[in-house]
Design a protein around this motif. Sequence first.
Motif, PDB file in Angstrom:
ATOM      1  N   VAL A   1       5.005 -12.200   3.117  1.00  0.00           N
ATOM      2  CA  VAL A   1       4.853 -11.452   4.360  1.00  0.00           C
ATOM      3  C   VAL A   1       5.448 -10.055   4.241  1.00  0.00           C
ATOM      4  O   VAL A   1       5.138  -9.171   5.029  1.00  0.00           O
ATOM      5  CB  VAL A   1       5.518 -12.178   5.540  1.00  0.00           C
ATOM      6  N   LEU A   2       6.298  -9.843   3.238  1.00  0.00           N
ATOM      7  CA  LEU A   2       6.953  -8.545   3.097  1.00  0.00           C
ATOM      8  C   LEU A   2       6.140  -7.543   2.285  1.00  0.00           C
ATOM      9  O   LEU A   2       6.557  -6.402   2.123  1.00  0.00           O
ATOM     10  CB  LEU A   2       8.316  -8.731   2.416  1.00  0.00           C
ATOM     11  N   SER A   3       4.969  -7.941   1.795  1.00  0.00           N
ATOM     12  CA  SER A   3       4.223  -7.074   0.890  1.00  0.00           C
ATOM     13  C   SER A   3       3.823  -5.753   1.538  1.00  0.00           C
ATOM     14  O   SER A   3       3.688  -4.738   0.846  1.00  0.00           O
ATOM     15  CB  SER A   3       2.972  -7.799   0.379  1.00  0.00           C
ATOM     16  N   ASN A   4       3.653  -5.745   2.865  1.00  0.00           N
ATOM     17  CA  ASN A   4       3.269  -4.514   3.561  1.00  0.00           C
ATOM     18  C   ASN A   4       4.336  -4.051   4.539  1.00  0.00           C
ATOM     19  O   ASN A   4       4.055  -3.229   5.412  1.00  0.00           O
ATOM     20  CB  ASN A   4       1.948  -4.727   4.308  1.00  0.00           C
ATOM     21  N   MET A   5       5.552  -4.577   4.411  1.00  0.00           N
ATOM     22  CA  MET A   5       6.615  -4.228   5.342  1.00  0.00           C
ATOM     23  C   MET A   5       7.574  -3.248   4.691  1.00  0.00           C
ATOM     24  O   MET A   5       8.109  -3.507   3.617  1.00  0.00           O
ATOM     25  CB  MET A   5       7.381  -5.485   5.769  1.00  0.00           C
ATOM     26  N   ARG A   6       7.796  -2.130   5.340  1.00  0.00           N
ATOM     27  CA  ARG A   6       8.751  -1.167   4.829  1.00  0.00           C
ATOM     28  C   ARG A   6      10.155  -1.572   5.271  1.00  0.00           C
ATOM     29  O   ARG A   6      10.373  -1.933   6.426  1.00  0.00           O
ATOM     30  CB  ARG A   6       8.424   0.232   5.356  1.00  0.00           C
ATOM     31  N   VAL A   7      11.118  -1.517   4.337  1.00  0.00           N
ATOM     32  CA  VAL A   7      12.482  -1.927   4.607  1.00  0.00           C
ATOM     33  C   VAL A   7      13.435  -0.803   4.202  1.00  0.00           C
ATOM     34  O   VAL A   7      13.361  -0.289   3.088  1.00  0.00           O
ATOM     35  CB  VAL A   7      12.845  -3.216   3.834  1.00  0.00           C
ATOM     36  N   ILE A   8      14.306  -0.422   5.118  1.00  0.00           N
ATOM     37  CA  ILE A   8      15.372   0.539   4.831  1.00  0.00           C
ATOM     38  C   ILE A   8      16.689  -0.204   5.014  1.00  0.00           C
ATOM     39  O   ILE A   8      16.984  -0.693   6.106  1.00  0.00           O
ATOM     40  CB  ILE A   8      15.315   1.762   5.767  1.00  0.00           C
ATOM     41  N   VAL A   9      17.464  -0.310   3.954  1.00  0.00           N
ATOM     42  CA  VAL A   9      18.735  -1.038   3.996  1.00  0.00           C
ATOM     43  C   VAL A   9      19.861  -0.033   4.227  1.00  0.00           C
ATOM     44  O   VAL A   9      19.972   0.964   3.513  1.00  0.00           O
ATOM     45  CB  VAL A   9      18.990  -1.803   2.686  1.00  0.00           C
ATOM     46  N   GLN A  10      20.710  -0.306   5.210  1.00  0.00           N
ATOM     47  CA  GLN A  10      21.768   0.627   5.574  1.00  0.00           C
ATOM     48  C   GLN A  10      23.141  -0.020   5.481  1.00  0.00           C
ATOM     49  O   GLN A  10      23.289  -1.233   5.620  1.00  0.00           O
ATOM     50  CB  GLN A  10      21.545   1.174   6.988  1.00  0.00           C
ATOM     51  N   SER A  11      24.145   0.824   5.259  1.00  0.00           N
ATOM     52  CA  SER A  11      25.527   0.340   5.220  1.00  0.00           C
ATOM     53  C   SER A  11      26.465   1.524   5.367  1.00  0.00           C
ATOM     54  O   SER A  11      26.142   2.652   4.981  1.00  0.00           O
ATOM     55  CB  SER A  11      25.816  -0.367   3.894  1.00  0.00           C
ATOM     56  N   PHE A  12      27.669   1.252   5.926  1.00  0.00           N
ATOM     57  CA  PHE A  12      28.745   2.239   5.941  1.00  0.00           C
ATOM     58  C   PHE A  12      29.545   2.193   4.640  1.00  0.00           C
ATOM     59  O   PHE A  12      30.394   3.058   4.421  1.00  0.00           O
ATOM     60  CB  PHE A  12      29.690   1.980   7.121  1.00  0.00           C
ATOM     61  N   GLU A  13      29.302   1.196   3.808  1.00  0.00           N
ATOM     62  CA  GLU A  13      29.978   1.117   2.516  1.00  0.00           C
ATOM     63  C   GLU A  13      29.107   1.764   1.442  1.00  0.00           C
ATOM     64  O   GLU A  13      27.915   2.007   1.644  1.00  0.00           O
ATOM     65  CB  GLU A  13      30.306  -0.337   2.173  1.00  0.00           C
ATOM     66  N   ILE A  14      29.715   2.012   0.281  1.00  0.00           N
ATOM     67  CA  ILE A  14      29.030   2.699  -0.808  1.00  0.00           C
ATOM     68  C   ILE A  14      28.618   1.733  -1.908  1.00  0.00           C
ATOM     69  O   ILE A  14      27.473   1.725  -2.358  1.00  0.00           O
ATOM     70  CB  ILE A  14      29.930   3.808  -1.396  1.00  0.00           C
ATOM     71  N   GLY A  15      29.554   0.894  -2.350  1.00  0.00           N
ATOM     72  CA  GLY A  15      29.316   0.056  -3.510  1.00  0.00           C
ATOM     73  C   GLY A  15      28.142  -0.892  -3.346  1.00  0.00           C
ATOM     74  O   GLY A  15      27.383  -1.115  -4.302  1.00  0.00           O
ATOM     75  N   ASN A  16      27.969  -1.440  -2.146  1.00  0.00           N
ATOM     76  CA  ASN A  16      26.853  -2.378  -1.960  1.00  0.00           C
ATOM     77  C   ASN A  16      25.508  -1.683  -2.093  1.00  0.00           C
ATOM     78  O   ASN A  16      24.560  -2.232  -2.667  1.00  0.00           O
ATOM     79  CB  ASN A  16      26.979  -3.125  -0.632  1.00  0.00           C
TER      80      ASN A  16
END
Length: 367
Positions: free
Chosen positions: A202-217
């Motif tokens: 189901v994710l083949s056409n889904m755009r994902v932006i991953v966010q975090s306040f940390e850097i290393g992850n």
Amino acid sequence: MGAAMALAGVAPAGPAEGRAVKGNESGRPKRPLVLGHRGACALRPEHTLASYAKAIADGADFIEPDVVATRDGVLVARHENNIADTTDVANRPEFAARRTKKTIDGKEVEGWFTEDFTFAELKTLRAKERLGAPLRPESHSYDGDFQIVSLDEIVDFVAAETATSGRPIGLIPELKHSTYFASIGLPLEERFLQALRPPRKVLSNMRVIVQSFEIGNLQRLRSQLGGDPNFQLMQLTESAEPPADRAAAQDMRSWGERLQTKQGLAEIAQYADWVAPYARDLIPWGPDDRLLPPTGLIERAHEAGLLVCTWTFRPENKFLPKEFRDGAGENARNPEGSVAEIRRFVKAGVDAFFTDDPALGRRAVDG
């Protein structure tokens, strides 16, 4: 899905082909992206399917689940792992003994925490409006109606909404307290990747932006995601605070210090596609609570090759700069004022923004 849409009290928005994915030659979106902050949390309890459904129906390009872990390792959507303010757990005598104090990212907090519950136990709780009835009476009216949902459930819901609405809807999850969860044996990143990578077709056409306040992850995710075109990474920042993972390693430089130089922005651009400063770090308030001229950070970030997001626009007078407030009282909704504030940031050049009321964000962008 249909039940959640009905509970949201809305009809699906019409097609807006490619709105969430098409950009210009510089890689920037043609129009700023409207990001549904915890869904449409000005109108429905945050991080519920009803909140996400309302955001999608009101034209959000992306919806945001904040991701934390349960005791049995299930990723669920809560703004913090402390669920005291967003669920009815305080009224559940069977869980009274689980109230405790913990140190999270260097700060002592008291309440009930997702990592002390199984997913099945959390499912017995019901969500409530975090900011209360005086400020958000409509959302408050739904207190007790909706369950806590897992990341898997949200992915399936967004995929269904995309198929139904005929327009792409993105997912912009935030990994919360990564260093803390790793310290208690519940690292988020691998579980997150398992939830969002094949065989989840189901994710083949889904755009994902991953966010975090940390850097290393985010740095680790960059190496693991490779060149997957569906994924981008967003570095959240708040000028007065240090990244939690760097603070844990005794590096107390604040985000403000890191963002002041071209070198700092260039370092972010090595692993992230976006930088997302707090709105007041882009256009600050003066001593009279009116907006001052932009700081120039938007232009500097663009020069470093970064897209620029900001957070968070809220439609009540108490959250608005003075020039956009009306005379209805600080808790009153002020849609026109919120639209005017967002347009100031759009004019300044942001590429995306989080809003508690995506319908107003849509108005601000589309005119």
